[in-house]
Design an enzyme around this catalytic site. Structure first.
Site, mmCIF file in Angstrom:
data_model
loop_
_atom_site.group_PDB
_atom_site.id
_atom_site.type_symbol
_atom_site.label_atom_id
_atom_site.label_comp_id
_atom_site.label_asym_id
_atom_site.label_seq_id
_atom_site.Cartn_x
_atom_site.Cartn_y
_atom_site.Cartn_z
ATOM 1 N N GLY A 290 0.825 -1.200 0.000
ATOM 2 C CA GLY A 290 0.000 0.000 0.000
ATOM 3 C C GLY A 290 0.852 1.240 0.000
ATOM 4 O O GLY A 290 2.075 1.192 0.186
ATOM 5 N N ASP B 288 -9.739 11.326 9.445
ATOM 6 C CA ASP B 288 -9.380 10.821 8.120
ATOM 7 C C ASP B 288 -9.994 9.440 7.902
ATOM 8 O O ASP B 288 -9.331 8.521 7.413
ATOM 9 C CB ASP B 288 -7.854 10.768 7.967
ATOM 10 C CG ASP B 288 -7.427 10.728 6.495
ATOM 11 O OD1 ASP B 288 -8.240 11.110 5.631
ATOM 12 O OD2 ASP B 288 -6.292 10.316 6.214
ATOM 13 N N LYS C 298 4.680 0.615 8.182
ATOM 14 C CA LYS C 298 4.416 1.916 7.561
ATOM 15 C C LYS C 298 5.698 2.746 7.678
ATOM 16 O O LYS C 298 6.127 3.095 8.771
ATOM 17 C CB LYS C 298 3.264 2.622 8.264
ATOM 18 C CG LYS C 298 2.965 4.006 7.692
ATOM 19 C CD LYS C 298 2.082 4.828 8.604
ATOM 20 C CE LYS C 298 0.662 4.362 8.576
ATOM 21 N NZ LYS C 298 -0.229 5.309 9.288
ATOM 22 N N GLY D 291 -0.206 9.189 1.880
ATOM 23 C CA GLY D 291 0.494 10.450 1.991
ATOM 24 C C GLY D 291 1.736 10.364 2.853
ATOM 25 O O GLY D 291 2.641 11.183 2.746
ATOM 26 N N PHE D 292 1.818 9.357 3.718
ATOM 27 C CA PHE D 292 2.956 9.190 4.617
ATOM 28 C C PHE D 292 4.120 8.488 3.939
ATOM 29 O O PHE D 292 5.265 8.654 4.291
ATOM 30 C CB PHE D 292 2.524 8.363 5.829
ATOM 31 C CG PHE D 292 1.801 7.107 5.438
ATOM 32 C CD1 PHE D 292 2.485 5.971 5.072
ATOM 33 C CD2 PHE D 292 0.419 7.086 5.393
ATOM 34 C CE1 PHE D 292 1.814 4.826 4.687
ATOM 35 C CE2 PHE D 292 -0.259 5.932 5.015
ATOM 36 C CZ PHE D 292 0.435 4.810 4.658
ATOM 37 N N GLY D 293 3.814 7.618 2.948
ATOM 38 C CA GLY D 293 4.830 6.814 2.301
ATOM 39 C C GLY D 293 4.337 5.386 2.097
ATOM 40 O O GLY D 293 3.144 5.107 2.232
ATOM 41 N N PRO D 294 5.239 4.438 1.764
ATOM 42 C CA PRO D 294 4.831 3.067 1.460
ATOM 43 C C PRO D 294 4.554 2.231 2.709
ATOM 44 O O PRO D 294 5.032 2.523 3.800
ATOM 45 C CB PRO D 294 6.044 2.516 0.700
ATOM 46 C CG PRO D 294 7.203 3.278 1.267
ATOM 47 C CD PRO D 294 6.690 4.649 1.573
ATOM 48 N N VAL D 295 3.774 1.153 2.511
ATOM 49 C CA VAL D 295 3.531 0.163 3.561
ATOM 50 C C VAL D 295 4.049 -1.175 3.052
ATOM 51 O O VAL D 295 3.706 -1.605 1.944
ATOM 52 C CB VAL D 295 2.034 0.049 3.895
ATOM 53 C CG1 VAL D 295 1.813 -1.024 4.961
ATOM 54 C CG2 VAL D 295 1.491 1.383 4.376
#
Length: 806
Positions: free
Chosen positions: A496, A614, A517, A499-503
């Site tokens: 996944g 969110d 995360k 907005g924070f980056g990849p998982v």
């Protein structure tokens, strides 16, 4: 002589035929269905079953009423409450599957839905008023496959139960008629609540109107007028199989308990002398019986004016409202608890005990041990005995607020409310002690604060690059462990992106799979959001919230480690043309209710009151059994228990899920999350994204499209095409209805999430009509063309930040 013999023979045959005929008057079999105009009567002549029209209505129903009482038909049970017949062609039949009511086209409009297959099914109306289904092969067989007593209407007859069968999950509840002309379920439901110590609540939709209080061994604390009498006995059973209240007759005098359309619980006795029903008692006797009239930490005394008063050591939360006779906000402590054995308890005698939904009990221990247990738990606010008989026994503890306390001179039960020791003292000695304690507390707090600050500064200097770890107090993983688990953060392990980056998906050497995360260097979410998520979610435990296992803060790396969700996120299914078919309606409806329960925990039941900010499909993860878990708390905010809303200059969230007041003015509250929940419900039903939705006949988003369909009576057209074979119409309509209530334009119109959970779980509850939703404005053609849709899809997956100037 021959004539006399012939006459005797003829008479005996007549009597025999009448006897045979009379024994069949109380039963329905395969060969003897009931048509409109015909009835059956119980063997003793107490009750009659047949077709009837209530009041001025022309609709036809199957019902049971008193047979020999001349005061009209007092109907005590109705089969087809929600599906009336509009003519007199109905037939009540019996088959191996149970009892069924057929209309003129021989379609089944009501059935008993018995799970037991019977060889020789027979329905019999008993003298108790109970319609039972059994195998007619036996004699006096009481092993019923189905009985009407398990499905009460608005009337509780002797032998009926109000409560719950813990083995089967069956609830026995009363529900009012809509009116004297309409027996369909009305606004009021009388239902047992088993969270905490059991009690019975009268609900008006999602709002509690009256509480029975707890069973104190003799009667319900909220109904002291329920006393031993010469007419009936009563009992409350609470074991590992069943929890219920019921009553039985002592005499043959007819009596019934009715929940009327106005929400009053009334007990009637039949008086033969004047041939009329006599109102013997009413559940709600006076104004103090209104649930939580005085709010938290207050008590109601009907003999005082005003009736509401704060408990000792408490004061009105909002004095101006209190002076205006609005006591709903209740009272707050004057002096905070010290959270230790120095706290004291104030005794209140002859009171109805508070609402026990947030309580704990133990029947085996006494009052002294009960007090010690309460003192050891900082959240415990009061304690009492469970049973008042023989001097009292058992232990009942309350946590958090105390609501719905009232004075009752008839009650012999004491409540012990926890207070600061200074509030229990009196006179100058109490004031002096309070001043000394306050002075010592200030000095101690100052010294401890200075020492803590010094220690923290020293630790930060010593640890350098590990800055931030001390604030989180959470399990830490080293970078080497996480790197090995994710195959050095291989792109093949990415499951996944946000907005924070990849998982990344990973597997620890110790066995469990994890989801990592990883905060991107270019992420619009920074260390503050990551720390916010750790601080929040580490304090939360709920089956519908994702579990955070730990974090990794090494060098410049910032990572959160979660339990792995093998079924990805909700949007992975509902918005995919192929995978959407894997989520049947049963799964979607269960997921919808699970999300609502998780949000209820955040808003109301957790130690912190949290606004998620969110909530969206990509933040709903699914475990191996497709149970939903809310994730991503980087943007969440904690608000005070008495705080209704807040405001921010930095609006953060996702377009399509933001409420109008948040997106435009930066105002957020629990009702902002409710709006997002409404959008989620519509997306679950339709399989379409709110913001990406387009329609050839208009330029509204999904919310606007749902509103148009609802007003046009076409709400079922909203359903995802792949659900055509699995959906339940009533559940879909209720889901859409609740969603539209959630996305109403004004926050005051939106229901709290507690009401949402209740409305989704109780189909018998009538819902208010929704008002116009937020963002009910058509977009321009340019905003809905194909190129823009591709652009929107990219944005919809990201968390957006809007900076609002001062």
């Amino acid at each position: 002589m021959k004539r006399f013999a012939s006459f005797c023979f003829f008479s005996c045959n007549i009597v025999s035929l009448l006897f045979i005929f009379s024994t069949a008057l109380d039963t329905i079999s395969k060969d003897s269905p009931i048509k409109d105009g015909h009835t059956i009567v119980s063997a003793g002549g107490n009750f009659e079953l047949g077709f009837f029209s209530p009041g001025n209505s022309k609709n036809r129903y199957i019902g049971i009423w008193y047979k020999n009482l001349p005061k009209g038909k007092e109907v005590v049970w109705v089969a087809n409450r929600v599906n009336p017949l509009n003519d007199t062609s109905g037939i009540l039949t019996i088959s191996s599957k149970g009892i069924a009511l057929l209309n003129s086209t021989r379609d089944v409009i009501w059935s008993s839905n018995s799970s037991t297959h019977l060889r020789n099914p027979v329905a019999q109306l008993l003298d108790s008023g109970n319609l039972v289904l059994k195998d007619g092969s036996g004699v006096n067989l009481k092993d019923y496959a189905w009985q009407s007593f398990d499905y009460p209407g608005n009337t509780l007859l002797p032998g009926m139960k109000i409560g719950r069968n813990l083995a089967t999950g069956l609830y026995w509840t009363l529900s009012s008629w809509k009116s004297s002309d309409d027996p369909s379920p009305g606004r009021y439901v009388d239902r047992l609540d088993t969270s905490g110590y059991p009690q019975i609540f009268l609900w008006e939709g999602p709002v509690i109107k009256y509480s029975s209080g707890i069973w104190n061994g003799r009667f319900f604390a909220g109904g002291p007028n329920l006393k031993p009498n010469p007419y009936y006995t009563f009992e409350f059973v609470n074991n590992n199989k069943e929890i219920y209240y019921k009553y039985d007759l002592i005499t043959s005098l007819p009596t019934r308990v009715v929940l009327n359309p106005a929400g009053l619980i009334q007990r009637f006795l039949w008086i033969g002398r004047n041939q009329n029903w006599f109102l013997y008692s009413t559940g709600q006797m006076d104004n103090c019986d209104r649930y939580a009239l005085c709010g938290q930490f207050a008590r109601c005394d009907i003999n005082d004016s005003p009736s509401c008063d704060c408990l000792r050591g408490f004061q009105p939360k909002y004095q101006q409202e209190w002076d205006a006779a609005d006591w709903s906000s209740g009272c707050v402590r004057r002096t905070p608890l010290e959270c230790g054995t120095s706290d004291r308890f104030m005794k209140y005698s002859s009171v109805k005990l508070p609402d026990t939904r947030h309580s704990w009990f133990d029947k085996s221990i006494g009052l002294e041990e009960c007090q010690m247990l309460c003192l050891k738990n900082c959240s415990c606010t009061a304690y009492s005995n469970l049973d008042v008989r023989d001097g009292g026994s058992g232990c009942l503890l309350w946590f958090n607020e105390l609501v719905d306390i009232r004075e009752y001179a008839e009650l012999m039960q004491d409540l012990y409310v926890r207070m600061a020791a200074s509030e229990v003292g009196s006179g100058q000695m109490g004031k002096t002690r309070k001043a000394i304690i306050a002075t010592v507390s200030i000095i101690s707090a100052t010294v401890l604060g200075f020492l803590s600050w010094s220690a923290m500064r020293r630790k930060k200097r010593e640890r350098g690059e590990r800055e931030g770890k001390d604030d989180m107090e959470f399990p830490l993983f080293d970078l080497m462990t996480i790197s090995a688990a994710t195959n050095n953060f291989s792109s093949d392990n990415i499951i996944g992106k946000g907005g924070f980056g990849p998982v990344y998906r990973g597997k620890l050497l110790s066995g469990p799979e994890i989801a990592v995360k990883k905060l991107s260097k270019h992420s619009r979410q920074g260390l503050e959001e990551l720390k916010n998520e750790v601080v929040l979610i580490s304090k939360l435990q709920h089956r519908n919230l994702v579990r955070l296992l730990g974090c990794c803060l090494e060098g410049e790396e910032r990572m959160l480690i979660y339990e792995y969700m093998p079924n990805n996120s909700l949007d992975f299914f509902v918005f995919d043309e192929i995978r959407r078919g894997q989520l049947l309606w049963e799964d979607r409806f269960r997921i919808a209710k699970g999300i609502a329960r998780g949000l209820l925990y955040l808003h109301q039941d957790s130690r912190l009151r949290i606004i998620h900010r969110d909530l969206k499909t990509s933040n709903i993860l699914l475990d191996s059994k497709l149970n939903p878990k809310i994730s991503d708390f980087g943007l969440a905010r904690i608000i005070g228990g008495d705080q209704h809303e807040s405001r921010t200059k930095r609006v953060i969230g996702t377009y399509g899920y933001m409420s109008p007041e948040y997106a435009v003015d930066g105002k957020f509250s629990v009702k902002s999350d409710v709006f997002s929940l409404g959008v989620l419900l519509l997306e679950i039903v339709s399989g379409r994204k709110n913001r990406m939705f387009c329609h050839p006949d208009h330029h509204h988003n999904l919310i606007g499209h749902a509103w148009l369909l609802w007003n046009g009576g076409k709400a079922l057209e909203l359903i995802d095409e792949c659900l055509n074979e699995s959906f339940v119409e009533s559940q879909v309509l209720r889901c859409v209805h609740v969603a539209l209530l959630c996305v109403q334009k004004l926050t005051v119109d939106r229901p709290p999430v507690a009401s949402v959970v209740f409305m989704l779980s109780h189909e018998e509850v009538a819902l208010p009509q929704p008002k116009e939703p937020g963002f009910f404005i058509e977009r321009s053609t340019a905003e809905t063309d194909d190129s823009n849709e591709k652009r929107c899809i990219n944005y919809n997956d990201l968390t957006l930040t809007i900076l609002i100037p001062r």
